[in-house]
Design an enzyme around this catalytic site. Structure first.
Site, PDB file in Angstrom:
ATOM      1  N   GLY A  11       1.621  20.994 -17.518  1.00 39.78           N
ATOM      2  CA  GLY A  11       0.912  20.129 -18.467  1.00 39.78           C
ATOM      3  C   GLY A  11       0.830  20.787 -19.838  1.00 39.78           C
ATOM      4  N   ARG A  21       5.262  29.821 -31.810  1.00 41.74           N
ATOM      5  CA  ARG A  21       5.445  30.390 -33.160  1.00 41.74           C
ATOM      6  C   ARG A  21       5.264  31.906 -33.127  1.00 41.74           C
ATOM      7  NH1 ARG A  21       1.496  31.821 -36.896  1.00 41.74           N
ATOM      8  NH2 ARG A  21       2.090  31.754 -39.099  1.00 41.74           N
ATOM      9  N   VAL A  24       8.265  33.645 -31.502  1.00 45.05           N
ATOM     10  CA  VAL A  24       9.452  33.667 -32.381  1.00 45.05           C
ATOM     11  C   VAL A  24       9.266  34.668 -33.530  1.00 45.05           C
ATOM     12  CG1 VAL A  24      10.806  32.273 -34.013  1.00 45.05           C
ATOM     13  CG2 VAL A  24      10.098  31.306 -31.794  1.00 45.05           C
ATOM     14  N   ARG A  72       7.916  18.740 -15.380  1.00 46.49           N
ATOM     15  CA  ARG A  72       7.758  19.292 -14.029  1.00 46.49           C
ATOM     16  C   ARG A  72       9.098  19.075 -13.353  1.00 46.49           C
ATOM     17  NH1 ARG A  72       2.082  20.088 -13.938  1.00 46.49           N
ATOM     18  NH2 ARG A  72       0.994  18.517 -15.148  1.00 46.49           N
ATOM     19  N   GLY A 102       1.038  26.917 -16.582  1.00 44.44           N
ATOM     20  CA  GLY A 102       0.006  27.181 -15.594  1.00 44.44           C
ATOM     21  C   GLY A 102       0.535  27.967 -14.406  1.00 44.44           C
ATOM     22  N   ASP A 103      -0.238  28.017 -13.338  1.00 42.54           N
ATOM     23  CA  ASP A 103       0.142  28.871 -12.209  1.00 42.54           C
ATOM     24  C   ASP A 103       1.442  28.413 -11.539  1.00 42.54           C
ATOM     25  OD1 ASP A 103      -1.317  26.657 -11.318  1.00 42.54           O
ATOM     26  OD2 ASP A 103      -1.864  27.641  -9.451  1.00 42.54           O
ATOM     27  N   SER A 105       4.005  27.130 -13.033  1.00 43.65           N
ATOM     28  CA  SER A 105       5.082  27.659 -13.891  1.00 43.65           C
ATOM     29  C   SER A 105       5.288  29.148 -13.649  1.00 43.65           C
ATOM     30  CB  SER A 105       4.731  27.422 -15.363  1.00 43.65           C
ATOM     31  OG  SER A 105       4.484  26.058 -15.584  1.00 43.65           O
ATOM     32  N   THR A 125      -3.293  26.116 -20.289  1.00 46.44           N
ATOM     33  CA  THR A 125      -3.789  24.933 -19.581  1.00 46.44           C
ATOM     34  C   THR A 125      -5.217  24.658 -20.025  1.00 46.44           C
ATOM     35  OG1 THR A 125      -4.569  24.089 -17.443  1.00 46.44           O
ATOM     36  CG2 THR A 125      -4.252  26.445 -17.570  1.00 46.44           C
ATOM     37  N   ASP A 127      -7.400  23.470 -18.202  1.00 41.08           N
ATOM     38  CA  ASP A 127      -8.299  23.570 -17.040  1.00 41.08           C
ATOM     39  C   ASP A 127      -8.955  24.947 -16.902  1.00 41.08           C
ATOM     40  OD1 ASP A 127      -7.367  21.031 -16.492  1.00 41.08           O
ATOM     41  OD2 ASP A 127      -5.772  21.760 -15.182  1.00 41.08           O
ATOM     42  N   ASP A 129      -8.114  27.300 -15.139  1.00 40.36           N
ATOM     43  CA  ASP A 129      -8.205  27.616 -13.703  1.00 40.36           C
ATOM     44  C   ASP A 129      -7.263  28.737 -13.290  1.00 40.36           C
ATOM     45  OD1 ASP A 129      -5.932  26.166 -14.179  1.00 40.36           O
ATOM     46  OD2 ASP A 129      -6.152  24.823 -12.464  1.00 40.36           O
ATOM     47  N   ARG A 154     -24.213  10.328 -25.995  1.00 38.61           N
ATOM     48  CA  ARG A 154     -25.641  10.640 -25.912  1.00 38.61           C
ATOM     49  C   ARG A 154     -26.435   9.772 -26.904  1.00 38.61           C
ATOM     50  NH1 ARG A 154     -29.154  13.933 -23.792  1.00 38.61           N
ATOM     51  NH2 ARG A 154     -28.218  15.781 -22.963  1.00 38.61           N
ATOM     52  N   ARG A 171      -8.723  19.254 -13.163  1.00 41.05           N
ATOM     53  CA  ARG A 171      -8.039  19.297 -11.852  1.00 41.05           C
ATOM     54  C   ARG A 171      -9.024  19.686 -10.756  1.00 41.05           C
ATOM     55  NH1 ARG A 171      -2.233  19.896 -13.102  1.00 41.05           N
ATOM     56  NH2 ARG A 171      -1.891  20.714 -11.013  1.00 41.05           N
ATOM     57  N   ALA A 186     -26.468  18.397 -20.880  1.00 37.23           N
ATOM     58  CA  ALA A 186     -26.483  17.398 -19.801  1.00 37.23           C
ATOM     59  C   ALA A 186     -27.563  17.739 -18.771  1.00 37.23           C
ATOM     60  CB  ALA A 186     -25.119  17.337 -19.130  1.00 37.23           C
ATOM     61  N   GLU A 187     -28.034  16.704 -18.086  1.00 33.85           N
ATOM     62  CA  GLU A 187     -29.080  16.896 -17.072  1.00 33.85           C
ATOM     63  C   GLU A 187     -28.492  17.411 -15.771  1.00 33.85           C
ATOM     64  OE1 GLU A 187     -29.341  14.417 -19.343  1.00 33.85           O
ATOM     65  OE2 GLU A 187     -31.102  15.473 -20.112  1.00 33.85           O
ATOM     66  N   ARG A 211     -41.250  12.641 -15.935  1.00 36.24           N
ATOM     67  CA  ARG A 211     -41.735  13.520 -17.006  1.00 36.24           C
ATOM     68  C   ARG A 211     -41.547  12.895 -18.386  1.00 36.24           C
ATOM     69  NH1 ARG A 211     -39.121  17.372 -13.991  1.00 36.24           N
ATOM     70  NH2 ARG A 211     -37.388  17.276 -15.432  1.00 36.24           N
TER      71      ARG A 211
HETATM   72  P1  ATP Z   1      -0.653  22.704 -14.992  1.00 35.26           P
HETATM   73  O1  ATP Z   1      -1.771  23.649 -14.641  1.00 35.26           O
HETATM   74  O2  ATP Z   1      -0.814  22.119 -16.323  1.00 35.26           O
HETATM   75  O3  ATP Z   1      -0.354  21.689 -13.935  1.00 35.26           O
HETATM   76  P2  ATP Z   1       1.513  24.245 -13.936  1.00 35.26           P
HETATM   77  O4  ATP Z   1       2.410  25.248 -14.542  1.00 35.26           O
HETATM   78  O5  ATP Z   1       0.628  24.715 -12.813  1.00 35.26           O
HETATM   79  O6  ATP Z   1       0.678  23.604 -15.115  1.00 35.26           O
HETATM   80  P3  ATP Z   1       3.154  22.753 -12.080  1.00 35.26           P
HETATM   81  O7  ATP Z   1       3.630  21.345 -12.123  1.00 35.26           O
HETATM   82  O8  ATP Z   1       2.397  23.206 -10.900  1.00 35.26           O
HETATM   83  O9  ATP Z   1       2.361  22.986 -13.441  1.00 35.26           O
HETATM   84  O10 ATP Z   1       4.437  23.714 -12.201  1.00 35.26           O
HETATM   85  C1  ATP Z   1       5.373  23.537 -13.254  1.00 35.26           C
HETATM   86  C2  ATP Z   1       6.764  23.711 -12.708  1.00 35.26           C
HETATM   87  O11 ATP Z   1       6.914  25.052 -12.205  1.00 35.26           O
HETATM   88  C3  ATP Z   1       7.126  22.826 -11.521  1.00 35.26           C
HETATM   89  O12 ATP Z   1       7.492  21.518 -11.903  1.00 35.26           O
HETATM   90  C4  ATP Z   1       8.291  23.598 -10.924  1.00 35.26           C
HETATM   91  O13 ATP Z   1       9.484  23.338 -11.614  1.00 35.26           O
HETATM   92  C5  ATP Z   1       7.887  25.057 -11.162  1.00 35.26           C
HETATM   93  N1  ATP Z   1       7.313  25.586  -9.922  1.00 35.26           N
HETATM   94  C6  ATP Z   1       6.094  25.345  -9.407  1.00 35.26           C
HETATM   95  N2  ATP Z   1       5.922  25.972  -8.229  1.00 35.26           N
HETATM   96  C7  ATP Z   1       7.074  26.625  -7.978  1.00 35.26           C
HETATM   97  C8  ATP Z   1       7.549  27.457  -6.905  1.00 35.26           C
HETATM   98  N3  ATP Z   1       6.798  27.739  -5.851  1.00 35.26           N
HETATM   99  N4  ATP Z   1       8.797  27.956  -7.008  1.00 35.26           N
HETATM  100  C9  ATP Z   1       9.575  27.682  -8.080  1.00 35.26           C
HETATM  101  N5  ATP Z   1       9.187  26.899  -9.108  1.00 35.26           N
HETATM  102  C10 ATP Z   1       7.968  26.381  -9.066  1.00 35.26           C
END
Ligand code: ATP
Length: 319
Positions: A11, A21, A24, A72, A102-103, A105, A125, A127, A129, A154, A171, A186-187, A211
């Protein structure tokens, strides 16, 4: 090291362009060339690349999204896909790769590392996370975007004595929801990490009303349930008639905040300089404001916990 490549994957998040940037320009500073790979791992397999000179990354520091686009890719998860990507890198004499994402990737990046290509990951990301780093690129901007929307809600909630449920992204994690809940006053906050007790929530709202509180805000993380489902449960359990707002994708867009722009610039520069020092298979992390590296696996192997102090604060400050 003469030539590196950079891609954005998963994402998009505000600040990714500032990171590109920084990669590079830092590479140029050290006498290296950078290849920009379009559409993440999809583009890597297809050889959809171009040289990024200093002008190519001019005027992008403030832009949301990613000029390299993102994707993806299921194909890249296969052995054949990863081999195809490596051939493209070899053909272009690329010595190392920077992956911003993200993870998921980073799992992909690690597969390339195991097959011989030096890689460094940069966490991007909204998130937040990803374990191993306090913050990820885009999180601060998303919090501020959501906060500004919640502040507007609000105003109307207080004018009409209403109960509002605002669903935010994140997520399966509650980082975004928790930060927005504290900053918007927020409450109540509902996050995936804490089991929801709907009866307790109704009691809390009931005592707030007793209250003298005339309006209330509940911040809901998307990973728990939909805002409409929560509205129905509040109606069934406590007879509350809540208004619902789902913030959605606006949280992913917009210009990066100053915090994210600086974070992205530091992480981009640190990634390149780490590669020059011979580091690989690592992710750039920000720990207590300091740039450091951790193994890519940390992004998914170790859990990242919500700050218990912030969780307690939502409850304390809504007495
Ligand atoms: P976000 O947190 O925004 O979703 P992300 O990097 O976690 O980002 P994913 O869709 O989980 O997003 O992963 C991005 C791409 O990384 C996948 O579409 C895939 O091509 C590659 N990828 C994910 N898991 C694996 C894996 N186990 N082995 C090889 N490539 C992977």
């Amino acid at each position: 090291m003469k030539r590196i490549a950079v891609l954005t994957s998963g994402g998009d998040s505000p600040g990714m362009n500032a990171a590109v940037r920084a990669v590079v320009r830092t590479a140029l500073y050290h006498g290296m060339e950078t290849i920009g790979v379009m559409r993440g791992f999809e583009g890597l397999m297809d050889g959809d690349c171009m040289t990024l000179d200093r002008a190519a990354v001019g005027g992008i520091i403030h832009r949301g999204g990613t000029i390299l686009r993102t994707a993806r890719s299921e194909r890249f998860k296969t052995e054949a896909g990863q081999r195809a990507a490596l051939v493209q890198m070899e053909n272009r004499k690329v010595d190392a790769l920077v992956v911003i994402g993200g993870d998921g990737s980073f799992r992909g990046a690690l597969e390339l590392e195991k097959k011989g290509l030096p890689v460094i990951g940069i966490p991007g990301t909204i998130d937040n996370d990803i374990a191993g780093t306090d913050v990820t690129i885009g999180y601060d901007t998303a919090v501020n975007t959501a906060l500004s929307a919640v502040q507007k809600l609000r105003d109307t909630a207080s004018s009409h004595d209403r109960l509002f449920i605002v669903e935010v992204m994140g997520r399966d994690a509650g980082f975004l929801a928790l930060e927005v809940a504290v900053s918007s006053g927020a409450e109540y906050v509902v996050v995936p990490e804490i089991q929801l007790d709907i009866a307790k929530m109704c009691d809390h709202l009931h005592y707030s009303r007793k209250r003298g509180k005339t309006h209330s805000l509940i911040i809901l993380a998307e990973g728990v349930m939909s805002a409409h489902e929560l509205k129905n449960r509040l109606q069934d359990t406590g007879g509350y008639d809540a208004r619902v707002t789902v913030l959605g994708y606006i949280q992913r867009g917009g210009s990066p905040s100053s915090f994210d722009t600086v974070l992205a610039s530091r992480m981009g520069a640190f990634a390149v300089e780490s590669l020059l020092e011979g580091k690989s298979g690592s992710m750039v992390c920000s720990i207590c404001g300091q740039m450091t590296l951790c193994p890519l696996e940390d992004a998914w192997k170790s859990p990242k916990h919500l700050n218990p102090e912030l969780l307690a604060l939502v409850e304390k400050l809504s007495v």
